[in-house]
Design an enzyme around this catalytic site. Structure first.
Site, PDB file in Angstrom:
ATOM      1  CB  CYS A   9      -1.112  -0.038   1.225  1.00 18.37           C
ATOM      2  SG  CYS A   9      -0.076   0.465   2.721  1.00 18.37           S
ATOM      3  CG  ASP A 380      -3.747   9.673 -25.438  1.00 19.34           C
ATOM      4  OD1 ASP A 380      -3.417  10.949 -25.765  1.00 19.34           O
ATOM      5  OD2 ASP A 380      -2.983   8.756 -25.597  1.00 19.34           O
TER       6      ASP A 380
HETATM    7 MG   LIG Z   1      -1.074   8.557 -26.573  1.00 16.76          MG
END
Ligand SMILES: [Mg+2]
Length: 693
Positions: A9, A380
């Protein structure tokens, strides 16, 4: 590189990094819960890093190629066998049973106590702490069997989750590869290959065709086209001439370059992006699973109530101290929700397994649960929504020519270049069955195009600029050229016998499943956005094709981070999907970062919380549904486990309960919730159909 046992963690990552960085002789230290590794640059003697980690409570060993991963199951297995022996011995004598139970508790519970203590020192009482307290309580009132079985159950649950995480880690490790860190520089009349860190600004480096740049600089001599996708996310190579700026991480095309280095290795654009990733990761609230969040409140509450029960009646009402202490301990043992403790990992592991079977690697249960909370998904463009690889979209022939002729001429020349656009042209010619003979007398013009001889005639193939320079432009094809440019496509001009005869349009095409994947997410009530470093024209054309409203273009890595933060403030938890180094800061900043498989960069894979094995965007909506289902099942299990506890407590208060009734009820509840959790192993494949309970 050190394999660190039990590194799971963010809190432990911070602890390890802090401990190592304070050691004299350590230059840098980075730990990652995703890989379970710490990467340390140091000048210490062998064994010193391991010792420092051991003093922080972590067993570590230096990674060797082909080495076995650390074994964690031994302690759990030993505790389990000892507990079994204890149960058997219990039939003969309860004293004899303790001889087996006590080592079982010590062997299996040491790791639990260590973790509980670690978090307690950071001011949080979690499930590990509750387990430790409950086991100590059970031992104090002589319930050795209960203590041992709690330890075994809990460490088994943790082992399960660690195992499934390890599988993900191995798969993610398999997706990554390493880049060389050496540079060829000109020094004292000769050339030598040195480490990038040893090169100072002002030196000249030599970049061979196909090589990856290690440092930022300015082109001194030569011309080439560079794949700057690691920095900009755009896969189309960019032409570079003397005076142009080039960046570390980009890949040189076909020309030889000498480059004047402008920044030291620690200050390159690439290094600055990586630092931004660290900042974004550090500023993000650690992802917390439902049970962790629950335990944060439940554990201190239980401990407080037990303290009050043990102290108030004797102090205020003159009760018998021994009797009330015993009651407080019984309360502690009863409130330890074993059903809950075993059910959650079973649920999460089932969901993680189902996810990885479907090509989605999740680096931990908390991230899977976070997937279930996502309200918006930002993509993206290049390499994520698109293939990240140019493809021929148009073939335009001047009057009197056929498009097959144009394709054949272009392919004949491009077969001699290693440029991705050239490869796209050749691929298309082969796919269309167009016959061509690679050209002779080839002259490469890096960044511009290529000339050569085909069937005795001179042929020129290349950019608009190349044709302008050669005075070969034909205004008849101008409208077509303008259309291609308006659509954000690359125009490859083809000329022969001193005339422009055709144009081949090349563009990065959408992935075939992109439209359906975006529609799917929207149907599930999610906002969908586009964040790209590319120009507004291309962004608009992709966004309108996919029906995305929130599309932003010309974003630098830090602009993507800002866009993600803004979206998070507006619509709630956000997932960011990307593939490049330039996406990494945004992947780190988002609630959940998702890296594409396929040609994704190491940094994106390392930074993301979720990695797709393949490139199928449809998996994202599936993973969100799986996350939602996991949250529902965990919530139902918590309710059930606590309901049973409450019932037993009420019965106990009414004088009808016993410790054995509590343990029995807990066992029954455990089986129920385990069964409930395992349903997630088989998520239905049809859309929108995860089981409601
Ligand atoms: Mg890219």
């Amino acid at each position: 590189v050190f394999e660190v046992e039990g590194l799971d963690c963010a809190a432990e990552v911070a602890l390890i990094e802090d401990r190592l960085r304070r050691l004299p002789g350590v230059c840098s230290a980075r730990a990652s819960a995703a890989t379970g590794q710490a990467t340390v640059v140091h000048t210490l003697e062998p064994g010193a890093v391991e010792r420092a980690l051991a003093s922080a409570g972590f067993r570590a060993r230096e990674r060797r190629r082909g080495g076995e991963p650390p074994v964690r199951s031994t302690a759990t297995l030993a505790a389990f066998l000892l507990t079994l022996a204890g149960v058997a011995a219990g039939f003969a004598s309860s004293r004899l049973a303790v001889v087996f139970y006590l080592p079982a508790i010590l062997v299996g519970g040491a790791a639990i106590a260590r973790k509980g203590l670690l978090r307690a020192r950071q001011g949080a009482l979690d499930m590990n702490a509750l387990m430790t307290v409950a086991v100590l309580g059970a031992m104090a009132i002589g319930e050795w069997g209960e203590a041992a079985s709690t330890v075994v159950l809990f460490s088994l649950a943790q082992l399960l989750e660690a195992r499934s995480l390890e599988r993900s880690r191995r798969a993610i490790g398999g997706l990554m590869s390493l880049a060389p860190e050496q540079v060829l520089v000109r020094r004292g009349g000769g050339e030598e290959r040195v480490a990038a860190e040893a090169v100072s600004p002002g030196e000249l480096m030599i970049v061979a065709p196909g090589e990856r740049l290690s440092l930022d600089g300015r082109v001194e001599t030569g011309a080439s086209d560079l794949d700057q996708s690691p920095i900009t996310g755009e896969s189309q190579p960019v032409a570079k001439d003397p005076g142009d700026e080039v960046f570390a991480g980009s890949i040189n095309g076909s020309g030889l370059l000498t480059v004047r280095v402008t920044r030291p290795a620690s200050e390159t654009t690439l290094a600055r992006i990586l630092r931004r990733v660290e900042e974004a990761q550090a500023s993000r609230a650690p992802s917390q699973g439902f049970v962790d969040a629950f335990a944060r409140i439940y554990t201190p509450a239980v401990v407080l109530v037990a303290l009050l029960v043990g102290s108030l009646p004797p102090l205020l009402a003159g009760g018998d101290l021994g009797q009330w202490t015993y009651r407080a301990l019984v309360l502690l043992v009863i409130s330890c929700p074993c059903a809950l403790v075993i059910s959650t990992p079973v649920t999460i592991v089932s969901a993680l397994t189902a996810a990885s079977r479907r090509g989605v690697l999740v680096k931990g249960g908390a991230h899977l649960e976070a997937m279930g909370r996502i309200r918006a998904v930002y993509f993206d463009k290049t390499g994520t929504l698109t293939r990240g690889q140019p493809e021929v979209t148009d073939v335009i022939a001047a009057p009197g020519r056929t498009s097959r002729e144009i394709l054949a001429l272009a392919a004949a020349l491009e077969a001699r270049s290693a440029h991705p656009i050239g490869e796209a042209v050749v691929r298309r010619a082969v796919a269309d069955g167009v016959a061509f003979q690679p050209a002779d007398e080839v002259v490469l013009r890096p960044g511009l195009g290529v000339g050569g001889r085909v069937d005795g005639g001179r042929v020129l193939v290349g950019s608009h600029r190349l044709f302008d320079e050669a005075g070969l432009c034909d205004h008849g094809l101008d409208p077509e050229l303008e259309r291609l440019e308006a659509e954000g496509k690359t125009a490859v001009l083809v000329g022969t016998d001193g005339r422009l005869v055709g144009i081949v349009g090349v563009a990065d095409a959408l992935r075939p499943e992109a439209r359906a994947a975006v529609d799917d997410l929207r149907r599930d009530g999610m906002k969908v956005g586009l964040l790209t470093g590319d120009n507004p024209r291309t962004a608009r054309s992709i966004a309108s094709e996919l029906g995305i409203e929130d599309a932003r273009a010309e974003l630098l890595p830090e602009d993507k981070v800002a866009a993600v933060r803004e979206a998070e403030a507006r619509s709630g938890p956000v997932a960011m999907v990307g593939d490049g180094i330039n996406d990494a800061p945004a992947l780190a900043a988002a609630t959940v970062g998702i890296a594409m498989g396929g040609r994704s960069t190491d940094v994106a894979l390392e930074t993301a919380d979720v990695a797709l094995i393949g490139v199928d965007l449809g998996r994202i909506a599936e993973a969100v549904r799986l996350g939602r289902a996991a949250r529902r099942v965990v919530a139902a299990n918590v309710t059930l486990a606590l309901g049973v506890k409450a019932l037993v407590l009420v019965l106990a208060l009414l004088g009808h309960g016993s410790l054995w009734a509590a343990v029995g009820a807990d066992m029954g509840a455990s089986l129920l919730v385990i069964g409930n959790g395992m349903r997630l192993l088989r998520p239905p494949t049809i859309d929108n159909g995860l089981p409601e309970h």
